[in-house]
Design an enzyme around this catalytic site. Structure first.
Site, PDB file in Angstrom:
ATOM      1  N   ARG A  35       0.723  -0.999   0.097  1.00  0.00           N
ATOM      2  CA  ARG A  35       0.082  -0.045   0.095  1.00  0.00           C
ATOM      3  C   ARG A  35       0.843   1.134  -0.199  1.00  0.00           C
ATOM      4  NH1 ARG A  35      -4.946  -1.759   3.916  1.00  0.00           N
ATOM      5  NH2 ARG A  35      -6.188  -2.392   2.506  1.00  0.00           N
ATOM      6  N   LYS A 201     -17.010 -17.452   4.570  1.00  0.00           N
ATOM      7  CA  LYS A 201     -18.448 -17.446   4.571  1.00  0.00           C
ATOM      8  C   LYS A 201     -18.936 -17.214   3.308  1.00  0.00           C
ATOM      9  CE  LYS A 201     -18.307 -15.206   9.157  1.00  0.00           C
ATOM     10  NZ  LYS A 201     -18.431 -14.200   9.391  1.00  0.00           N
ATOM     11  N   GLY A 351      -7.189  -7.518   0.748  1.00  0.00           N
ATOM     12  CA  GLY A 351      -7.304  -8.070   1.862  1.00  0.00           C
ATOM     13  C   GLY A 351      -6.149  -9.249   2.142  1.00  0.00           C
ATOM     14  N   GLY A 374     -12.268  -4.633   1.647  1.00  0.00           N
ATOM     15  CA  GLY A 374     -13.507  -4.439   1.575  1.00  0.00           C
ATOM     16  C   GLY A 374     -14.179  -3.546   0.425  1.00  0.00           C
TER      17      GLY A 374
END
Ligand code: AMP
Length: 394
Positions: A35, A201, A351, A374
Site C-alpha cells: 500500500r 463464509k 485483503g 472491503g
C-alpha cells in the site's frame, strides 16, 4: 469522470493527500508494504509539482489508549522516507500546535505525515463517525484535498468524506487505477470473464455472487464457502464449514446458474485446522463425517485450470483454502502459479488473499493486486463507494 490530482495547480499549495498506509505490522516490522509503494506515484507527482504535501492515514483500530503505541505511523514514515529517498516529517499528533507549526513551516516539495487519524477515535470515534468539527479542523490545514486511499473509500470518515465535503478535491492515481481496472473488468470485460471466489463464509459473498453471476462467464468456488453450495446439492460435507442460513440461496443459485458455478470435486480433509494435523486428499463424496475440507484438492485444481487457461479476464476474491496453515495453502498457491503463467488480465481483490499472494512471492504475477479488501468487494457487489462518490466530477 472524477476530478483528479492532475486537474489542479499544486504549486506552493498545501495539499492534503489521504493515503492508505494501513499496512500489516508484526514484531515491529511492516510485513507487506504494497500500500505504501502504491501511493508513491501520487505523492511523487505532488512533490514534483511543488506542493506542500500533508499525508493522512489510519492504521489499525484505536479503541483504547493502549492501542496507540502499536498503531503509530512512525514506522511507516521511515519506510516511506526510504521509498521516496527523501525526508518525511513525521508529526506524532492529529491536531495541535506542533502540527500546525510544522505545516506552516513546510516548503514546496516537503512531505509531512501526521499521526494515525484513528487516534481521534479515542474521543467519541470522531474520525470513524465523520465528525464535522474534526473535518473542519483538518480542512483548515490545507488548500486542496486528494483522496488516494482506495482501501478506505467504502467508509465515510472525517479524513475522506468529511474533508472532501469542505475542500476543492480530486482523486489520486491509485484510486484512478483501481477504478479503471476493477470497474472496466466487471462492466466491460474482455471475455471469457472468470471469477474465483473463496474465503470462509457465503454470507460475505452473497452480494458479489448476485452481481457477478450475470456478468461473469464462470464462477469457480473454493474455500469454506464451497461447502454450503455442496451441501445444497445434497452432498455430505462432514464437519466442513456450512452456513445453514444460506443453503436456500445456494440452492437457488445452482438451479438458475448450474453451468456457471463450478464447485470443488476433491478436497484436502483433516480433523483440525492446524499446521500439525494429519490430512488426506479425498473426493468430496468420500469425506468422512468427522472430517472437514480445508483446501481444494489436485483434481479440482486441474478442473479450475481448464477454465482459467481459456479466460481473458480473471477476478479473484478470497483464498480457496485455509492458507494460513501450510497443510492447506497449496490450492491458493497453485492458483497463483496458474495465473502467473497466463496472458489474461488477472486481478486479485485485496485483503488477506492479496497479502498471502505477495508473501508467497506472486506480487508480479498479477495484472493488478487491489489495495482494498472491503472496497474492492463492494465494487464487485456493484456498489458505489462513499469516499469516491463525494469527489467532484470534472
Ligand atoms: P474471507 O475473510 O472471507 O476472505 O476468508 C478468509 C478466511 O477463510 C481465511 O482465514 C481462511 O483460513 C478461511 N478459509 C478458507 N478456506 C477454508 C475452509 N475450507 N474451511 C475453513 N476456513 C477456510
Amino acid at each position: 469522470m472524477k476530478k483528479t490530482i492532475r486537474d489542479f495547480d499544486l504549486k506552493d499549495k498545501k495539499v492534503i493527500i489521504r493515503v492508505d498506509f494501513n499496512v500489516p505490522i508484526k514484531d515491529g516490522l511492516i510485513t507487506d508494504d504494497n500500500r505504501v509503494v502504491e501511493s508513491l506515484e501520487t505523492i511523487n507527482y505532488a512533490i514534483n509539482n511543488s506542493a506542500k504535501v500533508i499525508l493522512m492515514s489510519h492504521l489499525g483500530r484505536v479503541k483504547e489508549e493502549s492501542d496507540k503505541a502499536k498503531n503509530t505511523l512512525k514506522l511507516v514514515s521511515l519506510r516511506l522516507s526510504e521509498l521516496l529517498n527523501k525526508e518525511v516529517i513525521f508529526i506524532p499528533q492529529t491536531r495541535g500546535i506542533e502540527l500546525e507549526k510544522a505545516i506552516s513551516n513546510l516548503k514546496s516539495g516537503d512531505v509531512l505525515l501526521m499521526e494515525n487519524t484513528r487516534y481521534e477515535d479515542l474521543d467519541g470515534e470522531k474520525e470513524s463517525n465523520n465528525d464535522l468539527e474534526l473535518a473542519k479542523y483538518w480542512a483548515n490545514l490545507g488548500d486542496i484535498y486528494i483522496n488516494d486511499a482506495f482501501g478506505t473509500s467504502h467508509r465515510s470518515h472525517a479524513s475522506n468524506v468529511g474533508l472532501a465535503s469542505l475542500l476543492p478535491n480530486g482523486v489520486g492515481f491509485l484510486i484512478e487505477k483501481e477504478l479503471k481496472v476493477l470497474a472496466s473488468s466487471i462492466d466491460n470485460p474482455i471475455r471469457p470473464l472468470t471469477v474465483i471466489l473463496g474465503g470462509a463464509k457465503v454470507s460475505d459473498k452473497i452480494g458479489v455472487i448476485k452481481n457477478l453471476v450475470n456478468k461473469a462467464d464462470y464462477i469457480l468456488i473454493g474455500g469454506g464457502m464451497a461447502f454450503t453450495f455442496l451441501k445444497a446439492q445434497g452432498i455430505e460435507v462432514g464437519k466442513s464449514l456450512v452456513d445453514l442460513d444460506n443453503l436456500d440461496f445456494c440452492r437457488e443459485m445452482l438451479e438458475k446458474h448450474e453451468d456457471k458455478l463450478i464447485l470443488p470435486i476433491d478436497v484436502i480433509a483433516s480433523h483440525e485446522m492446524s499446521d500439525n494435523s494429519d490430512y488426506r486428499e479425498t473426493f468430496i463424496t468420500d469425506l468422512k463425517s468427522d472430517e472437514m475440507g480445508l483446501d481444494i484438492g489436485s483434481q479440482t485444481i486441474k478442473v479450475f485450470k481448464q477454465y482459467l487457461v481459456d479466460s481473458q479476464t480473471i477476478i479473484w476474491n478470497g483464498p480457496v483454502g485455509a492458507f494460513e496453515y501450510s497443510n492447506f495453502a497449496n490450492g491458493t498457491k497453485a492458483l497463483c502459479e496458474i495465473l502467473a503463467n497466463l496472458e489474461a488480465i488477472t486481478i486479485l481483490g485485496g485483503g488477506d488473499t492479496a497479502s498471502a499472494a505477495i508473501n508467497f512471492g506472486y506480487k508480479e504475477a498479477f495484472t493488478h493486486i487491489s489495495t482494498g479488501g472491503g472496497a474492492s468487494l463492494e465494487l464487485l457487489e456493484g456498489k458505489t463507494l462513499s469516499g469516491i462518490d463525494i469527489i467532484h466530477n470534472k
